[in-house]
Write a protein that holds these residues in place. Structure first.
Motif, PDB file in Angstrom:
ATOM      1  N   ASP A  14       0.973  -1.686  -0.094  1.00 42.35           N
ATOM      2  CA  ASP A  14       0.363  -0.452   0.214  1.00 42.35           C
ATOM      3  C   ASP A  14       0.741   1.531  -0.162  1.00 42.35           C
ATOM      4  O   ASP A  14       0.198   2.795  -0.736  1.00 42.35           O
ATOM      5  N   LEU A  15       1.657   1.190   0.977  1.00 38.84           N
ATOM      6  CA  LEU A  15       2.091   2.789   1.230  1.00 38.84           C
ATOM      7  C   LEU A  15       3.769   3.301  -0.046  1.00 38.84           C
ATOM      8  O   LEU A  15       4.072   4.059   0.026  1.00 38.84           O
ATOM      9  N   PHE A  16       4.142   1.688  -0.100  1.00 40.40           N
ATOM     10  CA  PHE A  16       5.529   2.119  -1.523  1.00 40.40           C
ATOM     11  C   PHE A  16       4.558   2.432  -2.792  1.00 40.40           C
ATOM     12  O   PHE A  16       5.311   3.907  -3.042  1.00 40.40           O
ATOM     13  N   PRO A  17       3.666   1.898  -2.916  1.00 45.41           N
ATOM     14  CA  PRO A  17       2.862   2.162  -4.703  1.00 45.41           C
ATOM     15  C   PRO A  17       2.875   3.544  -4.933  1.00 45.41           C
ATOM     16  O   PRO A  17       2.570   4.371  -5.434  1.00 45.41           O
ATOM     17  N   LEU A  18       1.961   3.721  -3.427  1.00 43.00           N
ATOM     18  CA  LEU A  18       1.179   4.798  -3.246  1.00 43.00           C
ATOM     19  C   LEU A  18       2.137   5.788  -3.515  1.00 43.00           C
ATOM     20  O   LEU A  18       2.411   7.182  -4.205  1.00 43.00           O
ATOM     21  N   LEU A  19       3.465   5.687  -2.462  1.00 45.94           N
ATOM     22  CA  LEU A  19       4.912   6.829  -2.925  1.00 45.94           C
ATOM     23  C   LEU A  19       5.078   7.124  -4.271  1.00 45.94           C
ATOM     24  O   LEU A  19       5.599   8.473  -4.317  1.00 45.94           O
ATOM     25  N   ARG A  20       5.525   6.047  -4.717  1.00 41.31           N
ATOM     26  CA  ARG A  20       5.844   6.028  -6.036  1.00 41.31           C
ATOM     27  C   ARG A  20       4.863   7.245  -7.044  1.00 41.31           C
ATOM     28  O   ARG A  20       5.415   7.455  -7.703  1.00 41.31           O
ATOM     29  N   GLN A  21       3.843   7.274  -6.746  1.00 36.23           N
ATOM     30  CA  GLN A  21       3.063   7.065  -7.186  1.00 36.23           C
ATOM     31  C   GLN A  21       3.103   8.893  -7.017  1.00 36.23           C
ATOM     32  O   GLN A  21       2.401   9.557  -8.552  1.00 36.23           O
ATOM     33  N   ARG A  22       2.775   9.252  -5.942  1.00 38.57           N
ATOM     34  CA  ARG A  22       2.613  10.650  -5.621  1.00 38.57           C
ATOM     35  C   ARG A  22       3.872  11.182  -6.090  1.00 38.57           C
ATOM     36  O   ARG A  22       3.730  13.269  -6.087  1.00 38.57           O
ATOM     37  N   ALA A  23       5.219  10.766  -6.083  1.00 41.65           N
ATOM     38  CA  ALA A  23       6.828  11.647  -5.846  1.00 41.65           C
ATOM     39  C   ALA A  23       6.712  11.831  -7.019  1.00 41.65           C
ATOM     40  O   ALA A  23       6.302  12.004  -8.640  1.00 41.65           O
ATOM     41  N   GLN A  24       7.492  13.377  -7.298  1.00 40.17           N
ATOM     42  CA  GLN A  24       7.733  13.768  -7.884  1.00 40.17           C
ATOM     43  C   GLN A  24       9.605  13.094  -8.339  1.00 40.17           C
ATOM     44  O   GLN A  24       9.893  12.692  -7.945  1.00 40.17           O
ATOM     45  N   PRO A  25       9.538  13.381  -9.530  1.00 35.90           N
ATOM     46  CA  PRO A  25      10.661  12.568 -10.186  1.00 35.90           C
ATOM     47  C   PRO A  25      11.821  12.797  -9.442  1.00 35.90           C
ATOM     48  O   PRO A  25      13.118  12.296  -8.937  1.00 35.90           O
ATOM     49  N   GLU A  26      11.694  14.260  -8.555  1.00 38.03           N
ATOM     50  CA  GLU A  26      12.999  14.773  -8.333  1.00 38.03           C
ATOM     51  C   GLU A  26      13.324  14.756  -6.588  1.00 38.03           C
ATOM     52  O   GLU A  26      14.577  14.264  -5.846  1.00 38.03           O
ATOM     53  N   ASP A  27      12.076  14.267  -6.365  1.00 39.08           N
ATOM     54  CA  ASP A  27      12.120  13.403  -5.034  1.00 39.08           C
ATOM     55  C   ASP A  27      13.258  12.625  -5.422  1.00 39.08           C
ATOM     56  O   ASP A  27      13.599  11.813  -4.194  1.00 39.08           O
ATOM     57  N   ASP A  28      12.948  10.922  -5.724  1.00 39.17           N
ATOM     58  CA  ASP A  28      14.533  10.294  -6.378  1.00 39.17           C
ATOM     59  C   ASP A  28      14.695   9.198  -5.344  1.00 39.17           C
ATOM     60  O   ASP A  28      15.334   8.736  -3.621  1.00 39.17           O
ATOM     61  N   LEU A  29      13.148   8.387  -5.222  1.00 39.25           N
ATOM     62  CA  LEU A  29      11.903   7.694  -3.671  1.00 39.25           C
ATOM     63  C   LEU A  29      12.417   6.313  -4.436  1.00 39.25           C
ATOM     64  O   LEU A  29      12.609   5.172  -3.319  1.00 39.25           O
ATOM     65  N   ASN A  30      12.769   5.818  -5.700  1.00 37.81           N
ATOM     66  CA  ASN A  30      12.472   4.204  -5.873  1.00 37.81           C
ATOM     67  C   ASN A  30      13.995   3.810  -5.551  1.00 37.81           C
ATOM     68  O   ASN A  30      13.443   2.451  -4.486  1.00 37.81           O
ATOM     69  N   ALA A  31      14.527   4.411  -5.496  1.00 33.13           N
ATOM     70  CA  ALA A  31      16.199   2.982  -4.501  1.00 33.13           C
ATOM     71  C   ALA A  31      16.235   2.880  -2.921  1.00 33.13           C
ATOM     72  O   ALA A  31      16.243   2.089  -2.904  1.00 33.13           O
ATOM     73  N   ALA A  32      15.170   4.217  -2.849  1.00 38.45           N
ATOM     74  CA  ALA A  32      15.174   3.860  -1.137  1.00 38.45           C
ATOM     75  C   ALA A  32      14.187   3.278  -1.115  1.00 38.45           C
ATOM     76  O   ALA A  32      14.114   2.168   0.419  1.00 38.45           O
ATOM     77  N   LEU A  33      12.977   3.111  -1.848  1.00 34.44           N
ATOM     78  CA  LEU A  33      11.783   1.778  -1.690  1.00 34.44           C
ATOM     79  C   LEU A  33      12.437   0.691  -1.701  1.00 34.44           C
ATOM     80  O   LEU A  33      11.925  -0.598  -1.183  1.00 34.44           O
ATOM     81  N   ASP A  34      13.135   0.800  -2.956  1.00 33.56           N
ATOM     82  CA  ASP A  34      13.378  -1.078  -3.558  1.00 33.56           C
ATOM     83  C   ASP A  34      13.986  -1.291  -2.375  1.00 33.56           C
ATOM     84  O   ASP A  34      14.066  -2.539  -2.320  1.00 33.56           O
ATOM     85  N   ARG A  35      15.081  -0.671  -1.525  1.00 32.06           N
ATOM     86  CA  ARG A  35      15.840  -0.936  -0.297  1.00 32.06           C
ATOM     87  C   ARG A  35      15.250  -1.134   0.578  1.00 32.06           C
ATOM     88  O   ARG A  35      15.139  -1.983   1.167  1.00 32.06           O
ATOM     89  N   LEU A  36      13.636  -0.748   0.702  1.00 34.64           N
ATOM     90  CA  LEU A  36      13.286  -0.819   1.711  1.00 34.64           C
ATOM     91  C   LEU A  36      12.732  -1.759   1.461  1.00 34.64           C
ATOM     92  O   LEU A  36      12.244  -3.371   2.961  1.00 34.64           O
ATOM     93  N   GLY A  37      12.033  -2.725   0.396  1.00 33.43           N
ATOM     94  CA  GLY A  37      11.588  -3.025   0.721  1.00 33.43           C
ATOM     95  C   GLY A  37      12.819  -5.097   0.343  1.00 33.43           C
ATOM     96  O   GLY A  37      12.198  -5.576   0.677  1.00 33.43           O
ATOM     97  N   GLU A  38      13.719  -4.790  -0.232  1.00 32.47           N
ATOM     98  CA  GLU A  38      14.495  -6.006   0.277  1.00 32.47           C
ATOM     99  C   GLU A  38      14.878  -5.871   1.563  1.00 32.47           C
ATOM    100  O   GLU A  38      15.144  -7.346   1.402  1.00 32.47           O
ATOM    101  N   ASP A  39      15.054  -4.973   2.172  1.00 31.38           N
ATOM    102  CA  ASP A  39      15.564  -4.764   3.888  1.00 31.38           C
ATOM    103  C   ASP A  39      13.793  -6.167   4.200  1.00 31.38           C
ATOM    104  O   ASP A  39      14.105  -7.156   4.524  1.00 31.38           O
ATOM    105  N   HIS A  40      12.933  -5.811   3.400  1.00 32.72           N
ATOM    106  CA  HIS A  40      11.626  -6.498   4.523  1.00 32.72           C
ATOM    107  C   HIS A  40      11.817  -7.881   3.676  1.00 32.72           C
ATOM    108  O   HIS A  40      11.685  -8.824   5.100  1.00 32.72           O
ATOM    109  N   ARG A  41      12.555  -8.459   2.725  1.00 35.06           N
ATOM    110  CA  ARG A  41      12.462 -10.042   2.180  1.00 35.06           C
ATOM    111  C   ARG A  41      13.773 -10.583   3.046  1.00 35.06           C
ATOM    112  O   ARG A  41      13.541 -11.534   3.122  1.00 35.06           O
ATOM    113  N   ARG A  42      14.352  -9.722   3.277  1.00 35.19           N
ATOM    114  CA  ARG A  42      15.741 -10.930   3.701  1.00 35.19           C
ATOM    115  C   ARG A  42      15.830 -10.934   5.651  1.00 35.19           C
ATOM    116  O   ARG A  42      16.126 -11.839   6.376  1.00 35.19           O
ATOM    117  N   SER A  43      14.607  -9.829   6.360  1.00 32.54           N
ATOM    118  CA  SER A  43      14.673  -9.720   6.769  1.00 32.54           C
ATOM    119  C   SER A  43      13.854 -11.330   7.504  1.00 32.54           C
ATOM    120  O   SER A  43      13.816 -11.632   8.842  1.00 32.54           O
TER     121      SER A  43
END
Length: 99
Positions: free
Chosen positions: A45-74
């Motif tokens: 829910d949260l990450f897709p919504l942030l990706r949808q609403r973020a501006q390109p200059e926010d550069d959130l994709n890399a951070a959200l990708d890392r957080l998602g990977e952290d979830h899987r590794r945990s």
């Protein structure tokens, strides 16, 4: 907030070399149940919504990708941590090896 409290508790357990059984059980309960719900909420829910609403200059994709990977590794870490927390000593504490 609960996530931060659990992390603080785990740091305390490590520093003390153990924990009271009731504290270890509370942390284990959060890790086995609530943490995964939290991760699912963010991933679905949260990450897709942030990706949808973020501006390109926010550069959130890399951070959200890392957080998602952290979830899987945990997932593997949670199993190892809860196994240690589930082994109480005779004195009503759980011993934590500092290694």
């Amino acid at each position: 907030f609960r996530h931060r409290r659990v992390c603080a508790a785990l740091r305390g357990f490590a520093a003390e070399g153990g924990a009271l059984v009731r504290d270890a059980e509370a942390v284990s309960r959060f890790l086995r149940r609530d943490l995964f719900w939290h991760h699912d909420d963010e991933d679905d829910d949260l990450f897709p919504l942030l990706r949808q609403r973020a501006q390109p200059e926010d550069d959130l994709n890399a951070a959200l990708d890392r957080l998602g990977e952290d979830h899987r590794r945990s997932e593997g870490m949670v199993e190892a941590i809860t196994a240690v927390l589930a082994a109480p000593a005779r004195d009503g504490t759980v011993r934590i090896d500092r290694k």
